[in-house]
Write a protein that holds these residues in place. Structure first.
Motif, PDB file in Angstrom:
ATOM      1  N   ALA A 142      48.019   6.058  -0.767  1.00  0.00           N
ATOM      2  CA  ALA A 142      48.486   5.219  -1.866  1.00  0.00           C
ATOM      3  C   ALA A 142      49.832   5.654  -2.434  1.00  0.00           C
ATOM      4  O   ALA A 142      50.340   5.046  -3.361  1.00  0.00           O
ATOM      5  N   ALA A 143      50.416   6.728  -1.892  1.00  0.00           N
ATOM      6  CA  ALA A 143      51.754   7.108  -2.352  1.00  0.00           C
ATOM      7  C   ALA A 143      52.712   6.007  -1.887  1.00  0.00           C
ATOM      8  O   ALA A 143      52.534   5.437  -0.829  1.00  0.00           O
ATOM      9  N   GLY A 144      53.706   5.716  -2.666  1.00  0.00           N
ATOM     10  CA  GLY A 144      54.632   4.659  -2.272  1.00  0.00           C
ATOM     11  C   GLY A 144      54.076   3.289  -2.552  1.00  0.00           C
ATOM     12  O   GLY A 144      54.471   2.299  -1.944  1.00  0.00           O
ATOM     13  N   THR A 145      53.134   3.178  -3.471  1.00  0.00           N
ATOM     14  CA  THR A 145      52.564   1.870  -3.765  1.00  0.00           C
ATOM     15  C   THR A 145      52.365   1.692  -5.270  1.00  0.00           C
ATOM     16  O   THR A 145      52.571   2.610  -6.054  1.00  0.00           O
ATOM     17  N   GLY A 146      51.924   0.497  -5.613  1.00  0.00           N
ATOM     18  CA  GLY A 146      51.714   0.164  -7.011  1.00  0.00           C
ATOM     19  C   GLY A 146      50.701   1.049  -7.695  1.00  0.00           C
ATOM     20  O   GLY A 146      50.867   1.434  -8.848  1.00  0.00           O
ATOM     21  N   ARG A 147      49.651   1.383  -6.969  1.00  0.00           N
ATOM     22  CA  ARG A 147      48.618   2.233  -7.563  1.00  0.00           C
ATOM     23  C   ARG A 147      49.207   3.582  -7.966  1.00  0.00           C
ATOM     24  O   ARG A 147      48.915   4.115  -9.043  1.00  0.00           O
ATOM     25  N   GLY A 148      50.060   4.116  -7.103  1.00  0.00           N
ATOM     26  CA  GLY A 148      50.733   5.377  -7.396  1.00  0.00           C
ATOM     27  C   GLY A 148      51.563   5.268  -8.665  1.00  0.00           C
ATOM     28  O   GLY A 148      51.572   6.172  -9.501  1.00  0.00           O
ATOM     29  N   MET A 149      52.261   4.119  -8.813  1.00  0.00           N
ATOM     30  CA  MET A 149      53.083   3.888 -10.000  1.00  0.00           C
ATOM     31  C   MET A 149      52.226   3.863 -11.265  1.00  0.00           C
ATOM     32  O   MET A 149      52.609   4.384 -12.310  1.00  0.00           O
ATOM     33  N   GLU A 150      51.056   3.236 -11.157  1.00  0.00           N
ATOM     34  CA  GLU A 150      50.159   3.161 -12.312  1.00  0.00           C
ATOM     35  C   GLU A 150      49.730   4.558 -12.753  1.00  0.00           C
ATOM     36  O   GLU A 150      49.677   4.857 -13.952  1.00  0.00           O
ATOM     37  N   VAL A 151      49.424   5.393 -11.768  1.00  0.00           N
ATOM     38  CA  VAL A 151      49.020   6.767 -12.060  1.00  0.00           C
ATOM     39  C   VAL A 151      50.149   7.488 -12.806  1.00  0.00           C
ATOM     40  O   VAL A 151      49.918   8.176 -13.797  1.00  0.00           O
ATOM     41  N   PHE A 152      51.379   7.259 -12.351  1.00  0.00           N
ATOM     42  CA  PHE A 152      52.526   7.911 -12.987  1.00  0.00           C
ATOM     43  C   PHE A 152      52.827   7.342 -14.374  1.00  0.00           C
ATOM     44  O   PHE A 152      53.271   8.077 -15.252  1.00  0.00           O
ATOM     45  N   MET A 207      59.387   1.596 -16.332  1.00  0.00           N
ATOM     46  CA  MET A 207      59.572   2.792 -15.507  1.00  0.00           C
ATOM     47  C   MET A 207      60.847   2.762 -14.675  1.00  0.00           C
ATOM     48  O   MET A 207      61.577   3.747 -14.604  1.00  0.00           O
ATOM     49  N   GLY A 208      61.109   1.610 -14.051  1.00  0.00           N
ATOM     50  CA  GLY A 208      62.260   1.498 -13.161  1.00  0.00           C
ATOM     51  C   GLY A 208      63.556   1.815 -13.869  1.00  0.00           C
ATOM     52  O   GLY A 208      64.321   2.698 -13.442  1.00  0.00           O
ATOM     53  N   ASN A 209      63.801   1.132 -14.984  1.00  0.00           N
ATOM     54  CA  ASN A 209      65.054   1.332 -15.712  1.00  0.00           C
ATOM     55  C   ASN A 209      65.177   2.732 -16.277  1.00  0.00           C
ATOM     56  O   ASN A 209      66.250   3.319 -16.276  1.00  0.00           O
ATOM     57  N   LEU A 210      64.042   3.277 -16.745  1.00  0.00           N
ATOM     58  CA  LEU A 210      64.060   4.620 -17.302  1.00  0.00           C
ATOM     59  C   LEU A 210      64.462   5.643 -16.230  1.00  0.00           C
ATOM     60  O   LEU A 210      65.213   6.580 -16.496  1.00  0.00           O
ATOM     61  N   ILE A 247      62.197  -8.205  -0.889  1.00  0.00           N
ATOM     62  CA  ILE A 247      61.039  -7.380  -1.241  1.00  0.00           C
ATOM     63  C   ILE A 247      60.039  -8.227  -2.020  1.00  0.00           C
ATOM     64  O   ILE A 247      60.415  -8.926  -2.967  1.00  0.00           O
ATOM     65  N   THR A 248      58.788  -8.185  -1.606  1.00  0.00           N
ATOM     66  CA  THR A 248      57.738  -8.909  -2.327  1.00  0.00           C
ATOM     67  C   THR A 248      56.731  -7.887  -2.856  1.00  0.00           C
ATOM     68  O   THR A 248      56.851  -6.706  -2.572  1.00  0.00           O
ATOM     69  N   GLY A 249      55.748  -8.375  -3.581  1.00  0.00           N
ATOM     70  CA  GLY A 249      54.726  -7.474  -4.127  1.00  0.00           C
ATOM     71  C   GLY A 249      55.164  -6.896  -5.457  1.00  0.00           C
ATOM     72  O   GLY A 249      56.313  -7.058  -5.884  1.00  0.00           O
ATOM     73  N   GLY A 250      54.244  -6.230  -6.100  1.00  0.00           N
ATOM     74  CA  GLY A 250      54.468  -5.747  -7.459  1.00  0.00           C
ATOM     75  C   GLY A 250      55.630  -4.772  -7.625  1.00  0.00           C
ATOM     76  O   GLY A 250      56.373  -4.831  -8.600  1.00  0.00           O
ATOM     77  N   ILE A 251      55.813  -3.875  -6.668  1.00  0.00           N
ATOM     78  CA  ILE A 251      56.868  -2.857  -6.801  1.00  0.00           C
ATOM     79  C   ILE A 251      58.266  -3.482  -6.726  1.00  0.00           C
ATOM     80  O   ILE A 251      59.246  -2.874  -7.150  1.00  0.00           O
ATOM     81  N   SER A 252      58.350  -4.714  -6.219  1.00  0.00           N
ATOM     82  CA  SER A 252      59.664  -5.365  -6.167  1.00  0.00           C
ATOM     83  C   SER A 252      60.250  -5.530  -7.570  1.00  0.00           C
ATOM     84  O   SER A 252      61.433  -5.764  -7.736  1.00  0.00           O
ATOM     85  N   LYS A 253      59.394  -5.398  -8.590  1.00  0.00           N
ATOM     86  CA  LYS A 253      59.860  -5.528  -9.973  1.00  0.00           C
ATOM     87  C   LYS A 253      60.292  -4.181 -10.549  1.00  0.00           C
ATOM     88  O   LYS A 253      60.734  -4.110 -11.684  1.00  0.00           O
ATOM     89  N   ASN A 254      60.142  -3.126  -9.767  1.00  0.00           N
ATOM     90  CA  ASN A 254      60.513  -1.800 -10.247  1.00  0.00           C
ATOM     91  C   ASN A 254      61.926  -1.458  -9.760  1.00  0.00           C
ATOM     92  O   ASN A 254      62.127  -1.063  -8.608  1.00  0.00           O
ATOM     93  N   THR A 255      62.898  -1.610 -10.660  1.00  0.00           N
ATOM     94  CA  THR A 255      64.295  -1.419 -10.256  1.00  0.00           C
ATOM     95  C   THR A 255      64.559   0.001  -9.758  1.00  0.00           C
ATOM     96  O   THR A 255      65.428   0.207  -8.916  1.00  0.00           O
ATOM     97  N   GLY A 256      63.817   0.964 -10.278  1.00  0.00           N
ATOM     98  CA  GLY A 256      64.023   2.360  -9.894  1.00  0.00           C
ATOM     99  C   GLY A 256      63.805   2.575  -8.408  1.00  0.00           C
ATOM    100  O   GLY A 256      64.555   3.291  -7.747  1.00  0.00           O
ATOM    101  N   VAL A 257      62.765   1.948  -7.871  1.00  0.00           N
ATOM    102  CA  VAL A 257      62.480   2.072  -6.443  1.00  0.00           C
ATOM    103  C   VAL A 257      63.431   1.180  -5.642  1.00  0.00           C
ATOM    104  O   VAL A 257      64.017   1.613  -4.644  1.00  0.00           O
ATOM    105  N   VAL A 258      63.603  -0.048  -6.101  1.00  0.00           N
ATOM    106  CA  VAL A 258      64.421  -1.011  -5.365  1.00  0.00           C
ATOM    107  C   VAL A 258      65.859  -0.514  -5.207  1.00  0.00           C
ATOM    108  O   VAL A 258      66.405  -0.506  -4.106  1.00  0.00           O
ATOM    109  N   LYS A 259      66.467  -0.061  -6.306  1.00  0.00           N
ATOM    110  CA  LYS A 259      67.860   0.413  -6.265  1.00  0.00           C
ATOM    111  C   LYS A 259      68.013   1.582  -5.302  1.00  0.00           C
ATOM    112  O   LYS A 259      68.963   1.647  -4.528  1.00  0.00           O
ATOM    113  N   ARG A 260      67.077   2.520  -5.358  1.00  0.00           N
ATOM    114  CA  ARG A 260      67.176   3.699  -4.493  1.00  0.00           C
ATOM    115  C   ARG A 260      66.972   3.336  -3.032  1.00  0.00           C
ATOM    116  O   ARG A 260      67.606   3.890  -2.150  1.00  0.00           O
ATOM    117  N   LEU A 261      66.086   2.392  -2.790  1.00  0.00           N
ATOM    118  CA  LEU A 261      65.853   1.937  -1.422  1.00  0.00           C
ATOM    119  C   LEU A 261      67.106   1.241  -0.884  1.00  0.00           C
ATOM    120  O   LEU A 261      67.522   1.471   0.252  1.00  0.00           O
TER     121      LEU A 261
END
Lengths: 290, 95
Positions: free
Chosen positions: A151-161, A172-175, A238-252
């Motif tokens: 589950a690392a690299g997924t939405g569930r991981g983000m929720e845990v964090f 989270m993304g912008n921060l 990018i689709t799915g929930g993490i596509s809304k996380n700019t922190g991951v998207v920008k780095r990718l």
């Protein structure tokens, strides 16, 4: 009760100007994912209504809830819908669906609808896995690669964090992008280990922002290796929930040296799978008629 | 469609790639595989396909490194049974 930082917004939408009674074919796609459940209802191949909510522990019930919520206020009932296609983890467990199609095919088809036929590579970053998909100009899958081993690299991981750092998940993304200097990525690939590693870093005096940046870049790198394996071609989305996380998207995007197409304002990229399923449903109705 | 089943972890890349356009659903690879890694399914990724297609079974997807190991001797490697059995040449291993 403690604040639930992982909780994201559940919502539904219906087209203000369309009337389903005028439509010849009404279809629905129900995407019961590991974390969220989505329903898209389409009237003659155009998006009419949708809903997005959390998947409960009972997947048939979640499917029912999400379609009911999408139909809420439209006057539609299940009997009015000609064909329902199920997709996602829980696709085999949707009592009212006529057919199950993998989320791989549905995300490619949905991305083709949302962004147009220039889309060649789709990355679906879901709640519990991550898929790299290549498709042709009709949205037909030409190759796919899936990582569902952890589950690392997924939405569930983000929720845990989100919970660990007490940061609302939407922020989270912008921060994570608020730092001047990028820290080293966390080294653990497993979310449970990553959490202990992050906790260690916090106790050493790292700021929330820094830990978050380290986690986002680890996630981006993990997904990057997956994409690299399959080969990325423009246009990339990018689709799915993490596509809304700019922190991951920008780095990718930095790692890929390629920018993902921005999301069109009228669509939520988390719905791509459900939209794709509803489009397949329409094609299947037409096939039956022939 | 190139369907990649398997995973990537710290020890390397372990993917079995099935070219579903080449696969004719004959099932010879399924019969020959001693570890029963492969199985015939209706292609849920292509709703308009009429014939079955071969896939790595759910059970083995996350451990094919180990499931396939007995067929992969380190010396004097011959063709893998599944690849040998596949006449249309639809199966590839990444390692």
């Amino acid at each position: 009760m403690a604040k639930e930082f992982w909780r994201w917004k559940e919502y539904n939408w219906k087209s203000p100007d369309k009337d389903w009674k005028q439509a010849k074919i009404i279809t629905a796609g129900v995407d019961v994912g590991s974390v969220s459940s989505k329903t898209a209802i389409m009237a003659d191949g155009e998006l009419y209504a949708y809903s997005l909510m959390r998947t409960g522990s009972d997947s048939p019930q979640s499917a029912r809830k999400t379609i009911d919520w999408a139909m809420d206020g439209t006057g539609l009932t299940l009997d009015n819908i000609h064909y329902v296609v199920g997709t996602g983890y829980g696709r085999v467990n949707i009592p009212f669906s006529k057919k199950a199609i993998t989320e791989i095919a549905c995300h490619a088809r949905g991305a083709n609808y949302i962004w147009g036929q220039s889309v060649k590579t789709v990355l679906d970053m879901g709640g519990q896995d991550c898929k790299a998909i290549k498709c042709d100009d009709k949205g037909k899958v030409t190759a796919f690669l899936m990582n569902d081993k952890c589950a690392a690299g997924t939405g569930r991981g983000m929720e845990v964090f989100a919970d660990l750092l007490s940061v609302p998940i939407e922020e989270m993304g912008n921060l994570s992008l608020s730092l001047d200097k990028e820290p080293e990525p966390v080294s653990s690939t497993c979310v449970v280990f990553a959490k202990s590693e992050a906790l260690g870093l916090l106790r050493q005096g790292w700021s929330k922002e820094k830990v978050l940046a380290a986690y986002c870049s680890a996630m981006a790198h993990r997904v990057f290796t997956l994409l690299e394996k399959i080969g990325v071609e423009k246009d990339f989305v990018i689709t799915g929930g993490i596509s809304k996380n700019t922190g991951v998207v920008k780095r990718l995007e930095t790692e890929l040296k390629l920018t993902a197409l921005p999301k069109p304002p009228q669509y939520d990229p988390q719905l791509a799978g459900a939209i794709g399923a509803a489009l397949f449903a329409k094609a299947l109705v037409e096939k039956e008629k022939r | 469609m190139l369907a990649n089943y398997g995973y990537k972890d710290g020890s390397g890349d372990f993917f079995i790639t099935i070219d579903t356009d080449k696969c004719n659903g004959c099932g010879k690879c399924v019969a020959i595989c001693p570890a029963r890694v492969l199985g015939l399914i209706t292609d849920e990724s292509d709703p308009f396909r009429d014939i079955p297609v071969v896939a790595v079974t759910e059970e083995h997807r996350r451990k094919i490194k180990y499931s396939c190991a007995p067929c992969k001797p380190t010396v004097g490697r011959k063709t893998l049974p599944c690849i040998y059995a596949c006449q249309p040449n639809a199966i590839k291993h990444s390692w």
